[in-house]
Design a protein around this motif. Structure first.
Motif, PDB file in Angstrom:
ATOM      1  N   THR A 792       0.991  -1.271  -0.085  1.00 47.84           N
ATOM      2  CA  THR A 792      -0.023  -0.020   0.013  1.00 47.84           C
ATOM      3  C   THR A 792       0.811   1.444  -0.036  1.00 47.84           C
ATOM      4  O   THR A 792       0.456   2.166  -0.758  1.00 47.84           O
ATOM      5  CB  THR A 792      -0.960   0.194   1.219  1.00 47.84           C
ATOM      6  OG1 THR A 792      -0.137  -0.243   2.405  1.00 47.84           O
ATOM      7  CG2 THR A 792      -1.787  -0.977   1.144  1.00 47.84           C
ATOM      8  N   ILE A 793       2.107   1.288   0.613  1.00 45.21           N
ATOM      9  CA  ILE A 793       2.981   2.520   0.716  1.00 45.21           C
ATOM     10  C   ILE A 793       3.510   2.652  -0.555  1.00 45.21           C
ATOM     11  O   ILE A 793       3.601   3.842  -0.955  1.00 45.21           O
ATOM     12  CB  ILE A 793       3.708   2.370   1.679  1.00 45.21           C
ATOM     13  CG1 ILE A 793       4.467   3.559   2.155  1.00 45.21           C
ATOM     14  CG2 ILE A 793       5.022   1.585   1.284  1.00 45.21           C
ATOM     15  CD1 ILE A 793       5.326   3.629   3.286  1.00 45.21           C
ATOM     16  N   THR A 794       3.729   1.661  -1.443  1.00 45.95           N
ATOM     17  CA  THR A 794       4.219   1.635  -2.711  1.00 45.95           C
ATOM     18  C   THR A 794       3.220   2.435  -3.774  1.00 45.95           C
ATOM     19  O   THR A 794       3.692   2.807  -4.725  1.00 45.95           O
ATOM     20  CB  THR A 794       4.912   0.483  -3.280  1.00 45.95           C
ATOM     21  OG1 THR A 794       3.922  -0.492  -3.202  1.00 45.95           O
ATOM     22  CG2 THR A 794       6.161   0.074  -2.469  1.00 45.95           C
ATOM     23  N   LEU A 795       2.142   1.770  -3.653  1.00 50.37           N
ATOM     24  CA  LEU A 795       0.916   2.677  -4.265  1.00 50.37           C
ATOM     25  C   LEU A 795       0.742   4.070  -4.123  1.00 50.37           C
ATOM     26  O   LEU A 795       0.573   4.695  -5.046  1.00 50.37           O
ATOM     27  CB  LEU A 795      -0.438   1.732  -4.045  1.00 50.37           C
ATOM     28  CG  LEU A 795      -0.872   0.378  -4.820  1.00 50.37           C
ATOM     29  CD1 LEU A 795      -1.954  -0.026  -4.047  1.00 50.37           C
ATOM     30  CD2 LEU A 795      -1.076   0.568  -6.060  1.00 50.37           C
ATOM     31  N   VAL A 796       0.853   4.345  -2.965  1.00 50.77           N
ATOM     32  CA  VAL A 796       0.947   5.878  -2.432  1.00 50.77           C
ATOM     33  C   VAL A 796       2.081   6.588  -3.016  1.00 50.77           C
ATOM     34  O   VAL A 796       2.058   7.693  -3.607  1.00 50.77           O
ATOM     35  CB  VAL A 796       0.551   5.965  -0.887  1.00 50.77           C
ATOM     36  CG1 VAL A 796       0.675   7.508  -0.655  1.00 50.77           C
ATOM     37  CG2 VAL A 796      -0.744   5.355  -0.387  1.00 50.77           C
ATOM     38  N   MET A 797       3.124   5.963  -2.822  1.00 49.67           N
ATOM     39  CA  MET A 797       4.352   6.647  -3.170  1.00 49.67           C
ATOM     40  C   MET A 797       4.778   6.537  -4.531  1.00 49.67           C
ATOM     41  O   MET A 797       6.016   6.965  -4.853  1.00 49.67           O
ATOM     42  CB  MET A 797       5.438   6.345  -2.031  1.00 49.67           C
ATOM     43  CG  MET A 797       4.935   6.742  -0.681  1.00 49.67           C
ATOM     44  SD  MET A 797       4.850   8.359  -0.428  1.00 49.67           S
ATOM     45  CE  MET A 797       4.621   8.504   1.454  1.00 49.67           C
ATOM     46  N   ALA A 798       4.121   5.733  -5.591  1.00 56.17           N
ATOM     47  CA  ALA A 798       4.622   5.453  -6.775  1.00 56.17           C
ATOM     48  C   ALA A 798       5.275   6.514  -7.430  1.00 56.17           C
ATOM     49  O   ALA A 798       6.207   6.271  -8.139  1.00 56.17           O
ATOM     50  CB  ALA A 798       3.383   4.500  -7.510  1.00 56.17           C
ATOM     51  N   PRO A 799       4.613   7.650  -7.506  1.00 55.76           N
ATOM     52  CA  PRO A 799       5.055   8.593  -8.512  1.00 55.76           C
ATOM     53  C   PRO A 799       6.415   9.261  -7.987  1.00 55.76           C
ATOM     54  O   PRO A 799       7.395   9.732  -9.003  1.00 55.76           O
ATOM     55  CB  PRO A 799       4.175   9.841  -8.275  1.00 55.76           C
ATOM     56  CG  PRO A 799       2.708   9.013  -7.868  1.00 55.76           C
ATOM     57  CD  PRO A 799       3.394   8.037  -6.923  1.00 55.76           C
ATOM     58  N   LEU A 800       6.948   8.787  -6.859  1.00 50.23           N
ATOM     59  CA  LEU A 800       8.271   9.245  -6.336  1.00 50.23           C
ATOM     60  C   LEU A 800       9.280   8.664  -6.961  1.00 50.23           C
ATOM     61  O   LEU A 800      10.447   9.185  -7.019  1.00 50.23           O
ATOM     62  CB  LEU A 800       8.421   8.987  -4.691  1.00 50.23           C
ATOM     63  CG  LEU A 800       7.578  10.097  -3.985  1.00 50.23           C
ATOM     64  CD1 LEU A 800       8.060   9.597  -2.278  1.00 50.23           C
ATOM     65  CD2 LEU A 800       8.306  11.496  -4.068  1.00 50.23           C
ATOM     66  N   PHE A 801       8.912   7.150  -7.551  1.00 49.58           N
ATOM     67  CA  PHE A 801       9.881   6.452  -7.962  1.00 49.58           C
ATOM     68  C   PHE A 801       9.935   6.611  -9.488  1.00 49.58           C
ATOM     69  O   PHE A 801      10.699   5.736 -10.153  1.00 49.58           O
ATOM     70  CB  PHE A 801       9.676   4.994  -7.603  1.00 49.58           C
ATOM     71  CG  PHE A 801       9.213   4.777  -6.222  1.00 49.58           C
ATOM     72  CD1 PHE A 801       9.679   5.240  -5.358  1.00 49.58           C
ATOM     73  CD2 PHE A 801       8.140   3.829  -6.065  1.00 49.58           C
ATOM     74  CE1 PHE A 801       9.445   5.139  -4.137  1.00 49.58           C
ATOM     75  CE2 PHE A 801       7.911   3.615  -4.668  1.00 49.58           C
ATOM     76  CZ  PHE A 801       8.415   4.137  -3.750  1.00 49.58           C
TER      77      PHE A 801
END
Length: 804
Positions: A792-801
């Motif tokens: 879930t945290i990667t879903l929320v932060m995906a644009p950072l990557f």
């Protein structure tokens, strides 16, 4: 030195054990002013607020979809049923005064720790909300969001609101689990003085109240958020957001739920197991006194821990499990509907909410089917509580199959592929069979009626070391069957979905991932009843402690011991169920993450190549994260338990009158030790879990920008997710099964087998149970929260990557 919060806990716990002139102060004095003002309102104000909330729900629901209105109707009906359950349980008597005094001490200690723990979690959540908002102000947006005119500030506000609501609802779910357990335990103790069946029914209905509230809040939270955004954003209007894009805006809700659940599980698990280990090592092994003996200074801390670790934390855990599964399935349903160009995508998007609405209904019927009178067809002298619980589960399963089949025909029928709904109904059946298989496998490896636990108990007769070796071997072996079941389930559901007849614009089959999503929903379609059985365990455990401490007749203790042993098995089966659902949900979340990266980057992202060095390194770091997290969680329990052991030894040495009942132990000191230590120790592993994927993604994004690999950060994070999920599932299976088997091997010997209580075999079994405690109640449950939180945290932060 103790901090102020620890002193609050100590003050709360000491009340019933001090002189009347030193009675503990009213807890209201320690309540925040805002909450105190809210609690002081007239009852009619609460009814008014509830009515306004209900009117708002149905108003926005009517502007969204008739399906949402149907969901609200079912949820409202089940909330009324939970009110009946609460009233029924609270109407039961609390028994004699000595029982209620012990129960009051447990309740005050649990509520004091809960306030302190969730106060710390809420502060961290607020800080993280500001971080998320800041990130979203500078992040990328999808082409669809740009076409719809969604500004970055709007998306940031929506995500933060979702995150905070998910965190709040997760906290409420945890509180509800604890609230009912600390009030039901003494009523189960009192009922055990009359009959085993009545005690079982009280414990089950108390657990049912908590379970239905948790599931109902999950459904209502996601549904209200969905239709509120639908109305606010004027979804599907010309030039506005499409309904297929709306589930992506809900990912913050799942992250908020996971964030709170992880810290709740860590803190509660460290608390309960440090107290349990300390109480057992000194009380049972060194002093030879029974479990929950009132002479043990750590006994109150142990009983408090059952509530904050097994009830509050498990409520938050299952809440985030269902929330993550629902949101990921909604994302995949919307994505598939968009690729297939379906005219009406609402059925595929809202299907998960309907399934869990029916879950409330069928679980309520299963709970209500357990009566307080003995089954006349039973020929055994003593009824097996597990058989009674399984009858209720069988009823729930049968009704779930019917409800699931009807839901697929109603919502997943499309003229583009008329037989697709049949394939998806079969996917749901695969999930239901998977759930039953996990329950059966967990029971086989942890119930002392079966060979594995009896073999483990037999190993205790030759010493402590052989007990440990046998337990480790059993736990490792127990990972095989669940993995085979998961593998067959994923492949079967994917194949059924792929052959459903749904095709994208290029004529390629496209229902495979959604098939696995439907299977996951099938597995969780009886989550309400399974969570009920889980909550039953710690309530029965607490009831046994109250019976022991209040010196009730042996016949009453025999009833609570029987319920406690069954509760250990139901807790183990629920953890197995949670791991299985976490495995399937993580696969969905991984797929949803790849879909989201594709949307933001504009490049197709469907494969992760582990031959790329950076991706392989990400995978290695993901596996390392699981082992390091587990190590820190177990070490935290060990360090805190050492403090408890030293304190209990000190009290026995300095107060010899404790053993002759002339002096009361200082229970509050042990409570203070575990409370302050658990709050301190939960920070490091929790922070590791939250920070690791973000740091990894940003570092490899920077490396990718210099090496002309724009998706390198996203790919490295995908590698971490993949390896962490696989390692986490296996490690959690090992921890939970080995810990549950060690516990019930001890219970088997305490029932009179192999020498019974006080024998050398019993002492060896207590050692095994001590080793298994942090496995099954701290590290194991935290791991299946961790793997979903990583997703879930990667879903929320995906644009950072991704490169800007």
């Amino acid at each position: 030195m103790m901090d102020d919060d620890s002193k609050d806990v100590e003050t709360a716990i000491m009340g019933p054990y001090q002189e009347k002139s030193k009675a503990f102060p009213s807890l209201k004095n320690k309540t925040p002013r805002v909450l105190k003002a809210f609690l002081s309102l007239d009852t009619r104000v609460y009814y008014g607020l509830a009515l306004l909330t209900l009117l708002y729900m149905f108003y926005v629901g009517s502007l969204t979809s008739p399906i949402i209105v149907f969901i609200f109707v079912l949820c409202t009906g089940c909330m009324i049923f939970t009110a009946y359950l609460a009233q029924w349980v609270l109407a039961k008597d609390e028994g004699p005064l000595e029982m209620s005094e012990i129960s009051d001490a447990i309740r005050d200690g649990a509520e004091g720790f809960f306030r302190t723990q969730y106060g710390a979690i809420s502060k961290m959540a607020v800080v993280l909300a500001f971080v998320i908002f800041s990130i979203y102000l500078f992040r990328k947006t999808t082409p669809e969001q740009e076409l719809a005119g969604l500004e970055k500030s709007t998306v940031a506000s929506i995500t933060v609101l979702s995150f905070l609501l998910g965190a709040l609802c997760s906290g409420i779910a945890g509180y509800v689990g604890m609230w009912v357990s600390v009030r039901a335990n003494v009523r189960v103790s009192s009922a055990a003085r009359r009959s085993a069946r009545e005690a079982l029914q009280v414990a089950l209905r108390a657990g049912g109240f908590s379970a239905l509230i948790v599931v109902g809040m999950t459904v209502l939270g996601v549904a209200v958020l969905f239709c509120s955004f639908y109305v606010y954003l004027n979804v599907d209007a010309p030039g506005s957001v499409r309904i297929t894009e709306l589930p992506l805006l809900l990912v913050g809700y799942g992250f908020g739920a996971s964030f709170v659940a992880l810290f709740a599980q860590l803190g509660g698990g460290i608390y309960t197991k440090a107290a349990d280990v300390g109480a057992d090592l000194v009380g049972k092994v060194e002093q030879g006194i029974p479990e929950d003996d009132p002479r043990n200074p750590a006994v109150i801390a142990d009983l408090v821990g059952d509530n904050v670790g097994d009830c509050a934390a498990r409520g938050a855990d299952l809440f985030e499990s269902i929330a993550a599964e629902v949101i990921s399935a909604m994302i995949l349903g919307g994505s598939m509907a968009k690729r297939c160009k379906l005219e009406d995508a609402s059925g595929f998007i809202l299907f998960p909410l309907v399934v869990h609405s029916f879950d409330l209904v069928v679980s309520a019927i299963g709970i209500a089917s357990i009566k307080s009178t003995r089954d006349p067809s039973s020929k055994s002298v003593v009824e097996d509580p597990m058989v009674i619980l399984q009858k209720g589960y069988s009823i729930t399963l049968g009704l779930a199959v019917l409800a699931f089949t009807g839901s697929t025909r109603w919502l997943l029928y499309t003229e583009q592929a008329p037989s697709a709904w049949i394939h998806f109904a079969l996917c749901g059946l695969v999930g239901i069979i998977t759930a039953y298989s996990f329950v059966w496998i967990s029971q086989y490896y942890t119930d002392y009626k079966y060979e594995p636990v009896r073999t483990l108990a037999l190993a205790s007769t030759s010493g402590h070391g052989t007990n440990i070796i046998a337990g480790v071997g059993l736990g490792l072996e127990a990972t095989a069957m669940p993995v085979l079941v998961i593998s067959v389930s994923i492949l079967s559901a994917y194949w059924l979905g792929r052959t459903s007849g749904l095709q994208d614009s290029q004529g390629l089959p496209t229902g495979g991932l959604f098939g696995t999503a439907v299977a996951t929903m099938g597995m969780l379609s009886t989550a309400g009843y399974v969570l009920t059985m889980d909550m039953f365990g710690p309530i029965a455990d607490n009831a046994g402690g109250i019976v022991e401490m209040s010196n009730q007749p042996e016949s009453v203790r025999e009833i609570t011991d029987l319920l406690d042993a069954v509760g250990n098995t139901t807790k183990a089966t629920t953890k197995g169920f949670a791991i299985g659902s976490a495995a399937l949900a993580s696969f969905l979340l991984f797929s949803a993450y790849m879909d989201e990266v594709s949307s933001f980057s504009g490049s197709l992202f469907t494969e992760v190549d582990i031959a790329i060095p950076e991706v392989f390194v990400g995978g290695l770091l993901g596996s390392m994260l699981i082992f390091l997290f587990s190590a820190w969680a177990c070490t935290a329990v060990g360090r805190t338990a050492q403090e408890v052991v030293n304190e209990v030894r000190r009290q026995f040495a300095e107060r010899p009158g404790i053993m002759t009942y002339q002096v009361k132990p200082d229970y509050a000191r042990c409570v203070s030790i575990v409370a302050s230590a658990s709050l301190r120790e939960m920070i490091k592993p929790g922070a590791l879990a939250v920070i690791s994927p973000i740091v990894l993604g940003i570092v490899f994004r920077i490396i990718g920008s210099y090496t002309d690999q724009p998706l390198l950060g996203a790919k490295a994070v995908a590698g971490m997710l993949m390896f962490a999920t696989v390692s986490g599932i296996l490690m959690a299976l090992f921890f939970n099964t080995a810990g549950g088997a060690w516990d019930n091997a001890k219970k088997y010997i305490e029932s009179g087998a192999l020498g019974g209580k006080g024998s050398d075999a019993h002492k060896a079994a207590v050692t095994g149970d001590t080793v298994g405690d942090p496995f099954k109640d701290t590290a194991g449950p935290s791991l299946h929260v961790l793997i979903k939180m990583l997703a879930t945290i990667t879903l929320v932060m995906a644009p950072l990557f991704l490169e800007s």
